[in-house]
Write an enzyme that holds these catalytic residues in place. Structure first.
Site, mmCIF file in Angstrom:
data_model
loop_
_atom_site.group_PDB
_atom_site.id
_atom_site.type_symbol
_atom_site.label_atom_id
_atom_site.label_comp_id
_atom_site.label_asym_id
_atom_site.label_seq_id
_atom_site.Cartn_x
_atom_site.Cartn_y
_atom_site.Cartn_z
ATOM 1 N N CYS A 85 69.599 -6.817 126.477
ATOM 2 C CA CYS A 85 69.209 -8.202 126.501
ATOM 3 C C CYS A 85 67.802 -8.412 126.161
ATOM 4 O O CYS A 85 67.418 -9.248 125.208
ATOM 5 C CB CYS A 85 69.375 -8.912 127.684
ATOM 6 N N HIS A 122 68.195 -10.154 133.262
ATOM 7 C CA HIS A 122 68.955 -10.517 131.997
ATOM 8 C C HIS A 122 67.948 -11.502 131.374
ATOM 9 O O HIS A 122 67.774 -12.590 131.911
ATOM 10 C CB HIS A 122 70.170 -11.098 132.187
ATOM 11 N N ASP A 142 72.318 -16.840 124.155
ATOM 12 C CA ASP A 142 72.566 -15.623 124.949
ATOM 13 C C ASP A 142 73.046 -14.454 123.879
ATOM 14 O O ASP A 142 74.200 -14.302 124.240
ATOM 15 C CB ASP A 142 73.336 -15.718 126.146
#
Length: 288
Positions: A85, A122, A142
């Protein structure tokens, strides 16, 4: 970035001026000349998610994960590799900033249905179009979770979104934050929760160190690789590959450690170079 630019870099923003935009667009299969519009944002998000895989293999290969823009570009753009991420979101933020979008970093707690509080490990993004009213909802981007969404999600409390058969929804959590849910074969799962507190590059760097170096990080214990496509979600967890499809069907295959370099190439579009295939196999065999 020149020496003077480095001296002037106070850590704000995402270094959009330093991103190699033509190389990035070639990597994800889009043409240049993209205005900062909703359509562009959706196209970029979908192309990024389906072109650049998720992986934590540097840890197994004995190298630290560098989330600096130059290192991320060299790995995710110039080579047939992926990342996790903080690499994905940092790169995507730089691209969006370069194109004129307003980008704010956020930090999520990956829950995957758990109730016990988990750490903020994250990195995600809150993205807005330029010159829009301050009260107009933006989008959650995302691109670095490995399991979608294919396109950004508008901040619309409780709205369920269907993307090529995959289901997602955003919901306020009652504490000035949000929850992202994903529909899987067992129903709706609360995937992660996050506050709207701004995070910066230095926050991504600090948390990245925990993710790749701390012995309690789940990423230090086994290879974890994902490729998310409109028709399938491929996951390598250790030596097991699971393929889930939008209709809820699931296939599972177990592989010998020696087969994993070929599996990475065929199923995940990741090519390990030099002595990395042997190093990965050796790491796995030593722990089997």
């Amino acid at each position: 970035m020149t020496t003077q630019d480095a001296m002037d870099d106070l850590g704000f923003g995402w270094r959009g001026d330093a991103v190699d935009l033509p190389a990035y667009l070639k990597r994800i299969g889009l043409d240049a000349g993209l205005p900062p519009t909703e359509a562009t944002l959706r196209a970029l998000h979908r192309a990024h998610v389906t072109s650049i895989p998720f992986e934590n293999l540097e840890i197994m290969l004995g190298r630290p994960v560098d989330v600096g823009l130059e290192a991320v570009q060299a790995k995710l753009i110039d080579r047939p590799r992926g990342g996790y991420c903080f690499e994905h979101s940092g790169l995507f933020a730089a691209v969006l900033e370069r194109l004129g979008f307003q980008v704010t970093g956020l930090l999520g707690r990956v829950m995957m249905g758990a109730e016990k509080l988990r750490p903020t490990t994250h990195g995600i993004l809150h993205v807005r179009l330029p010159d829009r009213p301050a009260d107009e909802p933006g989008w959650l981007c995302d691109v670095g979770f490995g399991g979608g969404p294919l396109e950004p999600l508008r901040f619309d409390d409780g709205a369920e979104v269907e993307q090529d058969g995959w289901g997602f929804r955003l919901r306020r959590d009652g504490r000035d934050g949000w929850e992202l849910y994903q529909r899987d074969p067992g129903g709706w799962t609360r995937r992660h929760v996050f506050a709207m507190t701004e995070a910066y590059r230095i926050d991504f760097e600090a948390l990245n160190f925990y993710v790749y170096a701390h012995p309690r990080s789940p990423f230090t214990t086994r290879p974890f690789v994902q490729r998310f496509l409109p028709e399938s979600h491929h996951v390598l967890d250790g030596t097991t590959v699971t393929v889930t499809r939008p209709d809820g069907s699931v296939e599972t295959r177990e592989h010998a450690p020696a087969a994993l370099p070929d599996v990475l190439a065929s199923d995940f579009a990741i090519t390990l170079e030099g002595d990395d295939p042997a190093r990965l196999v050796g790491w796995l065999e030593a722990r089997s």
